[in-house]
Design a protein around this motif. Sequence first.
Motif, PDB file in Angstrom:
ATOM      1  N   GLY A   1       0.812  -1.209   0.000  1.00  0.00           N
ATOM      2  CA  GLY A   1       0.000   0.000   0.000  1.00  0.00           C
ATOM      3  C   GLY A   1       0.844   1.256   0.000  1.00  0.00           C
ATOM      4  N   GLN A   2       1.974   1.230   0.708  1.00  0.00           N
ATOM      5  CA  GLN A   2       2.876   2.385   0.718  1.00  0.00           C
ATOM      6  C   GLN A   2       3.472   2.629  -0.664  1.00  0.00           C
ATOM      7  N   MET A   3       3.891   1.555  -1.337  1.00  0.00           N
ATOM      8  CA  MET A   3       4.474   1.727  -2.670  1.00  0.00           C
ATOM      9  C   MET A   3       3.437   2.250  -3.659  1.00  0.00           C
ATOM     10  N   MET A   4       2.223   1.719  -3.590  1.00  0.00           N
ATOM     11  CA  MET A   4       1.164   2.206  -4.462  1.00  0.00           C
ATOM     12  C   MET A   4       0.909   3.685  -4.210  1.00  0.00           C
ATOM     13  N   SER A   5       0.795   4.050  -2.942  1.00  0.00           N
ATOM     14  CA  SER A   5       0.511   5.439  -2.583  1.00  0.00           C
ATOM     15  C   SER A   5       1.636   6.365  -3.022  1.00  0.00           C
ATOM     16  N   THR A   6       2.878   5.936  -2.831  1.00  0.00           N
ATOM     17  CA  THR A   6       4.014   6.791  -3.184  1.00  0.00           C
ATOM     18  C   THR A   6       4.075   7.045  -4.680  1.00  0.00           C
ATOM     19  N   GLN A   7       3.989   5.989  -5.474  1.00  0.00           N
ATOM     20  CA  GLN A   7       4.123   6.176  -6.922  1.00  0.00           C
ATOM     21  C   GLN A   7       2.989   7.029  -7.474  1.00  0.00           C
TER      22      GLN A   7
ATOM     23  N   LEU B   1       0.502  -1.727 -11.444  1.00  0.00           N
ATOM     24  CA  LEU B   1      -0.759  -0.988 -11.434  1.00  0.00           C
ATOM     25  C   LEU B   1      -0.539   0.515 -11.526  1.00  0.00           C
ATOM     26  N   ALA B   2       0.506   1.020 -10.873  1.00  0.00           N
ATOM     27  CA  ALA B   2       0.676   2.468 -10.754  1.00  0.00           C
ATOM     28  C   ALA B   2       0.832   3.140 -12.111  1.00  0.00           C
TER      29      ALA B   2
END
Length: 531
Positions: free
Chosen positions: A15-21, A310-311
């Motif tokens: 979730g952190q990686m998704m949010s960051t990108q 996904l990002a």
Amino acid sequence: MKTYDVVVIGFGPVGQMMSTQLGQAGHSVAAFEAHETLYGLSRAGHMDDEIVRTLQKIGIAEEFKSDAVPWEMYDMRTKAFDGDLLLRLDWSTTGPHGHRGHWIFYQNYLELAMNGAVSETGNVDVTMATRAVDFEQDEEGVTVTLESRKTGERTQVRAKYLVAADGANSSIREALGIKSWVGNCDYEQLVVDCKEKHKLNFEFDNGQFADPARPGCLFQLGAQHHRWEWTLLPGEKPEDFTEERVWELLSPWVGPDDVEILRRPVYRFREVVAEHWQDRRVFLAGDAAHVLWPFAGEGMCNGIRDASSLAWRFDLVLEGQASPQILDSYTADRKPIFVAWMNLSREIGLPCVVTDPAIAEMRDQGMKAALADPSLIPPFPQVPGPTSFVRPDDPTAGTVGYQGMVQVDGSTGLFDDLVGKGWVLLTTDAAALTSLTDRQRDFVDRIGIVTAHVGAAGSGAPVIDVDGTYRTWLTALGRTTVLVRPDFWLFGSVADPADAGLLLDSLAEGFAGRFPAPATVPQPDAQPATV
């Protein structure tokens, strides 16, 4: 009701990686986590060079490396002390992504670094101690109902898309009614994480001890932590492993004066793959979509691959640069890669958990013979690249996009830092860039594709190939020009630089949703159960 581009449920590394990108790309994100704080207990402990490059992409690779340790050698021995060597893998080399191939780390520090990257975007609202209790989809978006675990108060938010990164027991997956393939779940493992009270060194570190009397392993978790694991023997139960019993198991190595025990859970090995990872505007990522055995150390890595895959799709669709149909290729791209990692993890793990002495003896004889004659080693299952959103009928599509050291205007560093990241059109022949039509140049500018002419010093190329990484790579491919996706896989390549524009034309077709619909992705072979 607050509205966002994407809502992310779960604020672990995926979730952190998704949010960051997404936040770094300028999109509005709301992330919700059921725990009151970052989880605070390390689960993952290994990362490969592809994922370190992903950390480089979001700007935290060096912070990660400040505590992480490059994994030099991976050994498997018959015993933890004075055992015979069964397997030795040299992991001290740099991988194709420009970083050392294997790292061991303490997950808490990684999550702190990622949390900082999320905050710095200024585009992500993070709410802890909050769980998703319901959601509804329509043609325009998703409405999510949330509940505070502190007050019980319920609120709603609205987003164009919802990502479930809420773990193996995902409530969102369950609410969608997505079935899962369930594989081997036959072993349990005690995991003991410890923090050093003083500097420790062991003669045998970072490997497996395949002793049938008590199989296990020991490895570092970054610079200050260690992890021991032991396979439960037939008849043993998780409740048997009290703190007193754990200290008994640790006693050949350490005692209370040496380490502090941080946690001691018993995990059951699991293989689980959701049948599909998308339901209209809702997507599964990480453990919500899949779980594998721990032996390749690729559980979290695959979740981060999900987020990266996904990002860039979300970014294009949210910017109006691509048809929403490109989102339909997510499962088809990622699932075969995960299944290959699952198979590899099982192949690595099965010899490590043998508790029958007779079977262990046969294993040892075979592995010692292979150690003496490597030609006897059977091939491991191969991990493929993505095949759904790539240039059709291109034999190089879905292979790794390398990163090397380059020099630009007198500065030396890794390509992604000095030249750029995202979509990259890279060539060893300037004609590939000069041959582009005005329409193709407009497409490059509109999408923000990085273009790079790479060559040896003195060649006239503006990007100097310091170590010959790009010359070696493209020569092996038999190509002059490659188009690399934002998640570091090749979209396609051409041999004739005059054909570089064909790569861009094919990409434009894909963005328009005119690629063939992704084929149905088969479930893993030999299905034991579906739940």
